[in-house]
Design a protein around this motif. Structure first.
Motif, mmCIF file in Angstrom:
data_model
loop_
_atom_site.group_PDB
_atom_site.id
_atom_site.type_symbol
_atom_site.label_atom_id
_atom_site.label_comp_id
_atom_site.label_asym_id
_atom_site.label_seq_id
_atom_site.Cartn_x
_atom_site.Cartn_y
_atom_site.Cartn_z
ATOM 1 N N SER A 74 31.772 49.723 30.754
ATOM 2 C CA SER A 74 31.122 49.806 29.450
ATOM 3 C C SER A 74 32.026 50.529 28.461
ATOM 4 N N GLU A 75 31.562 50.673 27.237
ATOM 5 C CA GLU A 75 32.312 51.408 26.225
ATOM 6 C C GLU A 75 32.503 52.863 26.659
ATOM 7 N N GLU A 76 31.510 53.396 27.381
ATOM 8 C CA GLU A 76 31.602 54.761 27.885
ATOM 9 C C GLU A 76 32.585 54.865 29.042
ATOM 10 N N ASP A 77 32.658 53.803 29.847
ATOM 11 C CA ASP A 77 33.510 53.801 31.039
ATOM 12 C C ASP A 77 34.560 52.696 30.932
ATOM 13 N N ILE A 78 35.279 52.687 29.829
ATOM 14 C CA ILE A 78 36.236 51.618 29.563
ATOM 15 C C ILE A 78 37.402 51.631 30.557
ATOM 16 N N PHE A 79 37.626 52.779 31.212
ATOM 17 C CA PHE A 79 38.688 52.863 32.222
ATOM 18 C C PHE A 79 38.588 51.737 33.248
ATOM 19 N N TRP A 80 37.359 51.365 33.616
ATOM 20 C CA TRP A 80 37.165 50.411 34.708
ATOM 21 C C TRP A 80 37.508 48.975 34.314
ATOM 22 N N LYS A 81 37.799 48.747 33.025
ATOM 23 C CA LYS A 81 38.273 47.420 32.629
ATOM 24 C C LYS A 81 39.643 47.123 33.231
ATOM 25 N N ARG A 82 40.445 48.150 33.419
ATOM 26 C CA ARG A 82 41.824 47.936 33.872
ATOM 27 C C ARG A 82 41.903 47.505 35.337
ATOM 28 N N PRO A 83 41.245 48.200 36.282
ATOM 29 C CA PRO A 83 41.256 47.647 37.640
ATOM 30 C C PRO A 83 40.557 46.296 37.723
ATOM 31 N N LEU A 84 39.526 46.092 36.876
ATOM 32 C CA LEU A 84 38.847 44.798 36.859
ATOM 33 C C LEU A 84 39.802 43.692 36.406
ATOM 34 N N ASN A 85 40.627 43.969 35.396
ATOM 35 C CA ASN A 85 41.626 42.987 34.956
ATOM 36 C C ASN A 85 42.609 42.671 36.077
ATOM 37 N N GLY A 86 43.000 43.705 36.824
ATOM 38 C CA GLY A 86 43.895 43.490 37.950
ATOM 39 C C GLY A 86 43.267 42.624 39.026
ATOM 40 N N ILE A 87 41.997 42.851 39.299
ATOM 41 C CA ILE A 87 41.257 42.050 40.280
ATOM 42 C C ILE A 87 41.174 40.600 39.832
ATOM 43 N N SER A 88 40.856 40.399 38.561
ATOM 44 C CA SER A 88 40.724 39.034 38.031
ATOM 45 C C SER A 88 42.054 38.293 38.065
ATOM 46 N N ASP A 89 43.148 38.987 37.740
ATOM 47 C CA ASP A 89 44.464 38.341 37.778
ATOM 48 C C ASP A 89 44.872 37.997 39.207
ATOM 49 N N ALA A 90 44.547 38.868 40.158
ATOM 50 C CA ALA A 90 44.845 38.568 41.558
ATOM 51 C C ALA A 90 44.055 37.346 42.020
ATOM 52 N N GLU A 91 42.782 37.260 41.591
ATOM 53 C CA GLU A 91 41.959 36.099 41.950
ATOM 54 C C GLU A 91 42.575 34.818 41.384
#
Length: 352
Positions: A74-91
């Motif tokens: 979320s906007e409060e926890d924007i940090f978690w967008k970065r590992p999520l992007n890494g996961i999506s790119d690996a997929e």
């Protein structure tokens, strides 16, 4: 000159049998006469035959499903967008191998929501799971069930050492705390007090923040130059009103505080308070060059950030599951990523 690798076709020619017969023996499919089987295996072993596992994975028609569980970015926890992007790119990179990643999310610091999502993952029965063990107690319960079902799991962000995890990708939380302490130590008057803030409730159960706090304090117990007080407080939410209440109280009682250390990524919340109150003589150090933190780094209200490569954590965690499940490769269990000290001059060079 390196010896050429032997192929199934070569083994078939040497054994005087068909390629199909060799394939059945090497992959243990179908009946083959014992004498023929022995001959084929002797030729394969003699020539150090290695199957082309990547080719086999490419031709597999079976979809392999992994599950990931992260805090909601979320906007409060924007940090978690970065590992999520890494996961999506690996997929995306592994799509040709019939790999699918089912992504699950829980409300950060909400144990009940974490438990609910783990139950949904167990119903899915994935071939592997990636998650950060943020809540130690609840993570241990989840791990026990994963191990009962024989599901491998990879940690990111932090790890629980006593578990039989497949792999961990991330920084060393304890060492990261010590790095932050070193930065604070040389940015603060030797007799200045240091405030440690954990923006979380029930710190003992929030695994990664607890490790960073322990590492930070251990540095000063070992050889830190700073002799001031180390004041540790816990703020259960990141709401601005509560932060103001807590900091108004602690700073009025401790006017010698010269540095503040935040164990998580919401450093900007404290920076905004310092700006509003014109407290520009307090050094502020925390984690992660997310957008809000970079904005305050440029303003000078944050002095240093500790970067821990969250994109790489997500990307490499999924790749490790693939290599183990699909390629049957031996996995480097602990891949400890470096941490970076980032200031307003260097953040543009940082690779997340």
């Amino acid at each position: 000159m390196a010896k050429a690798k032997i192929r199934i076709k070569d083994i078939a020619e040497q054994a005087g049998v068909s390629v199909g017969t060799v394939d059945r023996v090497l992959h243990n499919r179908g009946e083959v006469a014992e004498e023929t089987k022995k001959k084929i295996l002797e030729i394969a072993n003699k020539n150090n035959y290695q199957p082309n596992l990547i080719a086999r994975a490419l031709t597999s028609k079976k979809t392999c499903v992994f599950a990931t569980l992260l805090p909601t970015p979320s906007e409060e926890d924007i940090f978690w967008k970065r590992p999520l992007n890494g996961i999506s790119d690996a997929e995306s990179e592994l799509e040709q191998f019939q790999i699918k990643v089912e992504k699950f999310f829980f409300e950060h610091y909400n144990e009940s929501d974490f438990i609910k999502q783990t139950e949904d993952i167990l119903k899915l029965k994935p071939s592997g799971v990636v998650f950060p063990p943020i809540f130690k107690k609840e993570s241990l319960d989840f791990i026990e069930k994963l191990e009962e079902q024989g599901i491998p799991y990879v940690f990111l962000e932090s790890k629980i050492k006593e578990c039989n995890y497949l792999a961990y990708v991330g920084s060393d939380g304890y060492h990261s705390g010590r790095v932050a302490a070193n930065v604070v130590d040389y940015s603060t008057p030797a007799n200045g007090d240091i405030l440690i803030i954990n923006l979380a409730k029930n710190l003992e159960n929030v695994h990664h923040l607890n490790k960073r706090t322990q590492g930070f304090l251990s540095y000063f117990m070992d050889h830190g130059r700073n002799t001031g007080l180390k004041i540790n407080i816990e703020i259960p939410t990141s709401k601005s009103a509560l932060i103001k209440e807590k900091l108004d109280d602690i700073l009025s009682k401790n006017q010698n505080i010269k540095a503040i250390y935040i164990t998580g990524s919401k450093v900007y919340k404290i920076a905004e308070y310092l700006l509003r109150n014109q407290l520009d003589d307090i050094t502020l150090v925390g984690f992660d060059p997310i957008e809000q933190n970079i904005k305050n780094l440029n303003k000078g209200s944050i002095n240093y950030l500790i970067g821990q490569h969250p994109y790489q954590q997500g990307f490499k965690a999924v790749k490790k599951l693939f290599e183990h499940v699909m390629l049957h490769q031996e996995i480097n269990r602990d891949e400890i990523l470096p941490v970076d000290i980032i200031n307003r001059e260097s953040y543009k060079l940082y690779q997340a």
